[in-house]
Scaffold this motif. Structure first.
Motif: not given
Length: 531
Positions: A454-467
């Motif tokens: 739900w956080l995609k395109d808001t906070v930066a995420l790693s390639r594993f989807g971690e914040i």
């Protein structure tokens, strides 16, 4: 049947019963009936407000018993012997049917009373399942408040024929008026939200009217709880919104490495977290799933799946992680129909059957060891060329005669007959040969995936989807912090999550101070210029 220490504790609880209750037992000449008779006789002797009555007729399941408030239609029923994790459910049922006050918000009690209709719930549980008591206790409580709600808690391991007939392969499994109704852990609020269809919209409207928080925390696991406590101790307005308070720790069977707590289990630990958070008057908003983060100047908005919306001057993201899927054909189709993720909960349902555990790390090997004591045979399937579990666990696994270990194996499909699992296929990665195993169940134990979609395109995420966070827990958005298993911090452990939650709260408080100072300086500057 009960040891002296438990008897002593139970007798003190039975002293809290204020209205007479009857234990109506449905027994036969089986060993389990004799065991239940012994337990009920011991309970009867603990209070003069308890009487035991045997009625061989009147129940479709034996052994079973009703706990009924004398002269009323208020009752709950257990089919089986509620020991193990369900012993607490038994104690609470005795107290609540006996008139001991029920600890629920008055608004929730009124909502239960106002449910229109007649409901017969049947919950299938296993004594080793740490998730089942939540459902059993929730429905017992609801049936005491509203007698038009009836509930039978059924030990699936004791009534295997019924489990087979209903194709139950995961607990807790909940049926309403004979039809499948719910699968998995649930509390009163979650069950009410499904029964009372207007409740979600009313709750969403109520949440949207709340004033902004100084610190709004999304997620109620150890990280979120620690953040809430540290923020509230600063005397600032703190709220915590969670899909389920406790998070993934609720699914943890045993906790033996949280410093100063020598041994506990997940549900007890989660309950202690919530009690501690409540001490500080934190606004807890449970059974709410975050859908979108909307950064803004001054206030940050969190939109909820229910349609509600919350705002905070700062936000701490602590949404945790969930079991990782293998994403092969058949996995979703046969989830809870042979595909399982919790060996402690669902293992007893596979007694005498053949199962596989996918994953050779600590979780997978521990699951295989537990299952080997229950099932006919366990096959451990590991993608790599060797097991990755700790040496002590591997030695234990290798000592078990009903375990087969297959390495360098890639699971490609889970097979079924349309109703339940019948086997799986895997590729031998050394030879590329395809092979198939006949099975009754598949337990998947390959790690975790962060709850951050739900956080995609808001906070930066790693390639594993971690914040992605810095040393202070700051994300790529000013005023938004993160902590716990959903972040890039290595080593996903409860104690690390709790520490990072505290750190994020202190960082959020520091951000609030610095922001308020900047705003004051700007105000003073403007006044000087105007003069």
């Amino acid at each position: 049947m009960l040891d002296e220490n438990i008897k002593s504790q139970l007798k003190s609880y039975m002293g809290m019963i204020v209205q007479p209750i009857e234990l109506i037992a449905h027994l036969d000449d089986s060993a389990k009936s004799a065991e239940l008779r012994e337990l009920l006789t011991e309970i009867e002797l603990m209070s003069d407000k308890i009487s035991l009555v045997e009625q061989p007729e009147g129940s479709e399941r034996t052994p079973s018993f009703d706990i009924r408030r004398s002269g009323t239609d208020i009752s709950v029923c257990f089919a089986g012997i509620p020991m193990g994790h369900e012993f607490t459910s038994l104690v609470l049922a005795l107290l609540q049917v006996g008139g001991h006050p029920i600890k629920l918000d008055e608004s929730v009690v009124e909502q239960i009373k106002n449910l229109d209709g007649d409901y017969l719930f049947e919950t299938f549980f296993s004594l080793s399942c740490q998730n089942c008591p939540d459902v059993v206790q929730a429905l017992n409580t609801m049936s005491v408040i509203n007698p038009r709600i009836r509930h039978v808690a059924i030990d699936g391991a004791l009534f295997q024929n019924e489990v087979e007939a209903r194709q139950i392969m995961s607990v807790p499994s909940l049926f309403l008026n004979g039809e499948a109704f719910w699968q998995g852990r649930a509390g009163v609020e979650e069950l009410l939200s499904k029964l009372d269809t207007g409740a979600a919209s009313r709750k969403a409207e109520e949440l949207s009217k709340k004033d902004p928080y100084d610190v709004l925390i999304v997620g109620g696991g150890p990280a979120g709880a620690a953040a809430a406590i540290y923020a509230a101790r600063k005397g600032i307005r703190t709220g915590i919104v969670a899909e389920r308070f406790g998070g993934q720790v609720l699914d943890t069977m045993s906790i033996e490495n949280f410093i100063s707590v020598q041994e506990t289990d997940g549900p007890k630990f989660a309950a202690a977290l919530e009690q501690h958070v409540n001490v500080y008057g934190v606004d807890i908003m449970n059974v709410q799933r975050a859908e979108q983060l909307v950064p803004g100047e001054g206030l940050i908005e969190v939109k909820l799946e229910s349609g509600g919306s919350l705002k905070g001057k700062t936000v701490i993201l602590s949404t945790g992680a969930r079991w990782r899927q293998i994403n092969v054909p058949g996995e979703d189709q046969y989830r809870n129909a042979g595909v399982a993720y919790c060996p402690h909960c669902d293992g007893p349902l596979f007694k005498g059957k053949d199962v596989a555990v996918i994953g050779g790390g600590n979780s997978g090997v521990e699951a295989a060891i537990d299952l080997a004591g229950l099932v006919k045979h366990v096959t451990v399937i590991e993608f790599g060329d060797a097991l990755r579990a700790d040496a002590v666990l591997q030695r234990k696994l290798l000592s078990m005669k009903n375990v087969t270990i297959i390495t360098s194996a890639q699971t490609t499909e889970i097979h079924g007959d349309g109703k339940k699992v019948t086997g799986l296929s895997y590729k031998d990665r050394l030879t590329d040969e395809m092979k198939q195993i006949d099975l009754d169940g598949v337990f998947i134990q390959i790690g975790l995936v962060p709850n951050t979609e739900w956080l995609k395109d808001t906070v930066a995420l790693s390639r594993f989807g971690e914040i992605e966070i810095d040393a202070r827990g700051q994300t790529s958005i000013p005023g938004v912090f993160a902590a716990g298993d959903c972040t890039t911090v290595p080593f996903k452990q409860i104690i690390i999550s709790a520490g990072d939650g505290a750190k994020a709260a202190l960082s959020a408080f520091d951000h609030l101070i610095r922001t308020s100072v900047t705003e004051t300086e700007d105000s003073v500057t403007n006044e000087v210029v105007s003069a």
